[in-house]
Design a protein around this motif. Structure first.
Motif, PDB file in Angstrom:
ATOM      1  N   GLN A   1       2.136 -12.684 -11.266  1.00  0.00           N
ATOM      2  CA  GLN A   1       3.308 -13.425 -10.799  1.00  0.00           C
ATOM      3  C   GLN A   1       2.927 -14.509  -9.782  1.00  0.00           C
ATOM      4  O   GLN A   1       2.181 -14.226  -8.849  1.00  0.00           O
TER       5      GLN A   1
ATOM      6  N   SER B   1       4.164 -15.254  -7.087  1.00  0.00           N
ATOM      7  CA  SER B   1       5.128 -14.847  -6.056  1.00  0.00           C
ATOM      8  C   SER B   1       4.530 -14.983  -4.660  1.00  0.00           C
ATOM      9  O   SER B   1       5.101 -14.504  -3.686  1.00  0.00           O
TER      10      SER B   1
ATOM     11  N   HIS C   1      -4.168 -12.322  -4.015  1.00  0.00           N
ATOM     12  CA  HIS C   1      -4.936 -11.537  -3.052  1.00  0.00           C
ATOM     13  C   HIS C   1      -6.007 -10.712  -3.756  1.00  0.00           C
ATOM     14  O   HIS C   1      -6.053 -10.666  -4.989  1.00  0.00           O
TER      15      HIS C   1
ATOM     16  N   LYS D   1      10.725  -2.215  -4.200  1.00  0.00           N
ATOM     17  CA  LYS D   1      11.104  -3.562  -3.756  1.00  0.00           C
ATOM     18  C   LYS D   1      12.467  -3.536  -3.060  1.00  0.00           C
ATOM     19  O   LYS D   1      12.663  -4.219  -2.055  1.00  0.00           O
TER      20      LYS D   1
ATOM     21  N   GLY E   1      -3.326  -3.147 -12.545  1.00  0.00           N
ATOM     22  CA  GLY E   1      -3.478  -2.178 -11.459  1.00  0.00           C
ATOM     23  C   GLY E   1      -2.587  -0.970 -11.731  1.00  0.00           C
ATOM     24  O   GLY E   1      -1.716  -0.994 -12.615  1.00  0.00           O
TER      25      GLY E   1
ATOM     26  N   ASP F   1      -0.150   0.284 -10.169  1.00  0.00           N
ATOM     27  CA  ASP F   1       1.294   0.108  -9.953  1.00  0.00           C
ATOM     28  C   ASP F   1       2.016  -0.251 -11.246  1.00  0.00           C
ATOM     29  O   ASP F   1       3.234  -0.092 -11.341  1.00  0.00           O
TER      30      ASP F   1
ATOM     31  N   VAL G   1      -5.726  -1.303  -4.583  1.00  0.00           N
ATOM     32  CA  VAL G   1      -6.406  -1.848  -3.408  1.00  0.00           C
ATOM     33  C   VAL G   1      -5.416  -1.779  -2.246  1.00  0.00           C
ATOM     34  O   VAL G   1      -4.293  -2.276  -2.356  1.00  0.00           O
TER      35      VAL G   1
ATOM     36  N   LYS H   1      -0.051  -0.201  -0.719  1.00  0.00           N
ATOM     37  CA  LYS H   1      -0.556  -1.091  -1.769  1.00  0.00           C
ATOM     38  C   LYS H   1      -0.505  -2.538  -1.300  1.00  0.00           C
ATOM     39  O   LYS H   1       0.514  -2.974  -0.756  1.00  0.00           O
ATOM     40  N   MET H   2      -1.611  -3.263  -1.468  1.00  0.00           N
ATOM     41  CA  MET H   2      -1.587  -4.684  -1.132  1.00  0.00           C
ATOM     42  C   MET H   2      -0.667  -5.392  -2.120  1.00  0.00           C
ATOM     43  O   MET H   2      -0.809  -5.227  -3.323  1.00  0.00           O
TER      44      MET H   2
ATOM     45  N   LYS I   1       1.736  -9.190  -2.786  1.00  0.00           N
ATOM     46  CA  LYS I   1       2.077 -10.542  -2.325  1.00  0.00           C
ATOM     47  C   LYS I   1       3.347 -10.516  -1.503  1.00  0.00           C
ATOM     48  O   LYS I   1       3.483 -11.217  -0.513  1.00  0.00           O
ATOM     49  N   SER I   2       4.290  -9.694  -1.933  1.00  0.00           N
ATOM     50  CA  SER I   2       5.595  -9.739  -1.285  1.00  0.00           C
ATOM     51  C   SER I   2       5.716  -8.775  -0.098  1.00  0.00           C
ATOM     52  O   SER I   2       6.782  -8.647   0.470  1.00  0.00           O
TER      53      SER I   2
HETATM   54  P1  ATP Z   1       4.557  -8.784  -5.915  1.00  0.00           P
HETATM   55  O1  ATP Z   1       4.518  -8.225  -4.513  1.00  0.00           O
HETATM   56  O2  ATP Z   1       5.313 -10.069  -6.022  1.00  0.00           O
HETATM   57  O3  ATP Z   1       4.976  -7.762  -6.940  1.00  0.00           O
HETATM   58  P2  ATP Z   1       1.803  -8.225  -6.456  1.00  0.00           P
HETATM   59  O4  ATP Z   1       0.837  -8.501  -5.372  1.00  0.00           O
HETATM   60  O5  ATP Z   1       2.216  -6.815  -6.701  1.00  0.00           O
HETATM   61  O6  ATP Z   1       3.051  -9.187  -6.242  1.00  0.00           O
HETATM   62  P3  ATP Z   1       1.792  -8.855  -9.258  1.00  0.00           P
HETATM   63  O7  ATP Z   1       1.832 -10.269  -9.704  1.00  0.00           O
HETATM   64  O8  ATP Z   1       3.038  -8.044  -9.292  1.00  0.00           O
HETATM   65  O9  ATP Z   1       1.168  -8.834  -7.779  1.00  0.00           O
HETATM   66  O10 ATP Z   1       0.675  -8.090 -10.081  1.00  0.00           O
HETATM   67  C1  ATP Z   1      -0.343  -8.787 -10.789  1.00  0.00           C
HETATM   68  C2  ATP Z   1      -1.427  -7.816 -11.203  1.00  0.00           C
HETATM   69  O11 ATP Z   1      -2.147  -7.399 -10.033  1.00  0.00           O
HETATM   70  C3  ATP Z   1      -0.893  -6.530 -11.835  1.00  0.00           C
HETATM   71  O12 ATP Z   1      -1.778  -6.164 -12.882  1.00  0.00           O
HETATM   72  C4  ATP Z   1      -0.953  -5.516 -10.735  1.00  0.00           C
HETATM   73  O13 ATP Z   1      -1.120  -4.195 -11.212  1.00  0.00           O
HETATM   74  C5  ATP Z   1      -2.197  -5.979  -9.987  1.00  0.00           C
HETATM   75  N1  ATP Z   1      -2.138  -5.578  -8.579  1.00  0.00           N
HETATM   76  C6  ATP Z   1      -1.217  -5.971  -7.670  1.00  0.00           C
HETATM   77  N2  ATP Z   1      -1.462  -5.414  -6.478  1.00  0.00           N
HETATM   78  C7  ATP Z   1      -2.579  -4.634  -6.638  1.00  0.00           C
HETATM   79  C8  ATP Z   1      -3.342  -3.798  -5.772  1.00  0.00           C
HETATM   80  N3  ATP Z   1      -3.002  -3.664  -4.498  1.00  0.00           N
HETATM   81  N4  ATP Z   1      -4.412  -3.139  -6.283  1.00  0.00           N
HETATM   82  C9  ATP Z   1      -4.761  -3.276  -7.585  1.00  0.00           C
HETATM   83  N5  ATP Z   1      -4.097  -4.062  -8.458  1.00  0.00           N
HETATM   84  C10 ATP Z   1      -3.011  -4.736  -7.999  1.00  0.00           C
END
Ligand code: ATP
Ligand code: MG
Length: 321
Positions: A8, A10, A14, A110, A143, A145, A183, A190-191, A193-194
């Motif tokens: 996304q 968004s 990272h 969320k 990931g 999630d 991660v 969980k790391m 973006k939002s």
């Molecule tokens: P948002 O907070 O907007 O949902 P996000 O950081 O979760 O953003 P996404 O765009 O939803 O990122 O996810 C993109 C890809 O990155 C997905 O395959 C997701 O599983 C993976 N991903 C996101 N965060 C992590 C994390 N902390 N560790 C491993 N994989 C991750």
């Protein structure tokens, strides 16, 4: 084999996105027919500002290429360039029980974080299922999630096939790598973006060092041994360090005499070196936006060809043709 994944726009990409989705995507582009997309419709569930969304889309397109996705090998495109995905999402919604969506953690997380509980956020897994099923994907690197959303996708494809005939949709598999499945962010959750807890993939040295110094640790005194189990610093260091460096880090935790600032500095140094190439490619691409946008436009054409084949098959199967 057909491989598909989406990220996304968004916020700034990272290192969780990198290790969870991007690195496997780069690796898999040599193993089959790859489709990688910028999930801009999805980002609208949390980004309500047009200029921000536009900027994030451009940034993510640059990141895709900076990380090593290769337009000669993979089809790289933007979700909203193939609006047909909404039609498939609708078809899937007609077999999607409310309870399936109500159980999804991502929606609940969320909303708990303060995002508006709008219909798009709730229905996100149905659109995500359409993203995957529209391209007959076999394998989806993500990931942890996203594990549940992949299960929803498989479930919906199975329901369509049961009702309208086997072979209407291809049932995909998730690929989740154990060591990078989740991660942790600066706060240990969980790391995301939002969630404002990220270590960005690229950015200025000072700012990134500062964010790594914010990683939450306990208050063990410098001279005392430090716990390694459940430590965010250790989990982050593991992403970059080789076995020898890792053993040293653990030994220094157990010995005592080193402060967390020292350990975080090691994480930063390892991070900085690891992403040197991505940073320099990114700088190059930032000065070559015509190329980047050309790649995305070409990707849309290829993606649309595939999408229209699958959608046509679905329309016939369900009685819309
Ligand atoms: P948002 O907070 O907007 O949902 P996000 O950081 O979760 O953003 P996404 O765009 O939803 O990122 O996810 C993109 C890809 O990155 C997905 O395959 C997701 O599983 C993976 N991903 C996101 N965060 C992590 C994390 N902390 N560790 C491993 N994989 C991750
Ligand atoms: Mg997410």
């Amino acid at each position: 084999m057909r491989i598909l994944t989406g990220l996304q726009p968004s916020g700034k990409l990272h290192i969780g996105n990198y290790f969870g989705a991007m690195e496997p995507a780069v690796h898999l582009q040599d193993q089959g027919e790859a489709f990688y997309f910028i999930a801009d419709y999805h980002a609208m569930t949390t980004t309500g500002d047009a200029a921000t969304l536009r900027g994030n889309i451009q940034d993510l397109a640059i990141d895709f290429l900076a990380c090593g996705l290769d337009p000669e090998k993979a089809t790289i495109f933007r979700q909203s360039d193939i609006p047909e995905v909404n039609e498939l999402a609708w078809v899937l919604s007609t077999v999607c029980p409310m309870g399936l969506l109500e159980r999804c953690h991502s929606y609940k997380d969320k909303v708990a974080k303060g995002f508006a509980a709008n219909h798009a956020l709730f229905a996100y897994p149905a659109l995500m299922a359409a993203d995957i099923l529209l391209y007959d994907a076999d394998l989806v690197p993500v990931g942890k999630d996203q594990k549940q959303h992949l299960e929803v996708t498989r479930d919906l494809a199975g329901k369509i096939n049961d009702r309208y005939g086997e072979g209407t949709l291809v049932i995909p598999e998730a690929q989740i790598k154990e060591h990078t499945a989740v991660v942790p962010g600066l706060d240990g959750q969980k790391m995301s973006k939002s969630y404002n807890n990220t270590i960005p993939l690229t950015g200025g040295k000072k700012a990134i060092r500062k964010s790594i110094m914010r990683v939450v640790t306990d208050s063990t005194a410098v001279e005392d041994p430090k716990p390694t189990d459940g430590s965010t610093v250790i989990a982050l260091y593991k992403l970059f360090a080789d076995d020898e460096q890792m053993a040293q880090m653990i030994a220094d935790h157990e010995a005592g005499g080193f402060g967390y600032g020292d350990f975080k500095q090691r994480v930063f140094d390892a991070y900085w070196e690891y992403f040197a190439e991505v940073r320099s490619k990114r700088e190059e691409l930032e000065n070559n936006l015509d190329y980047v946008n050309g790649v995305i436009a070409q990707g849309a054409e290829k993606a649309r060809q595939e999408a229209s084949k699958v959608l046509d098959r679905v329309r016939h199967a369900v009685g819309l043709r």
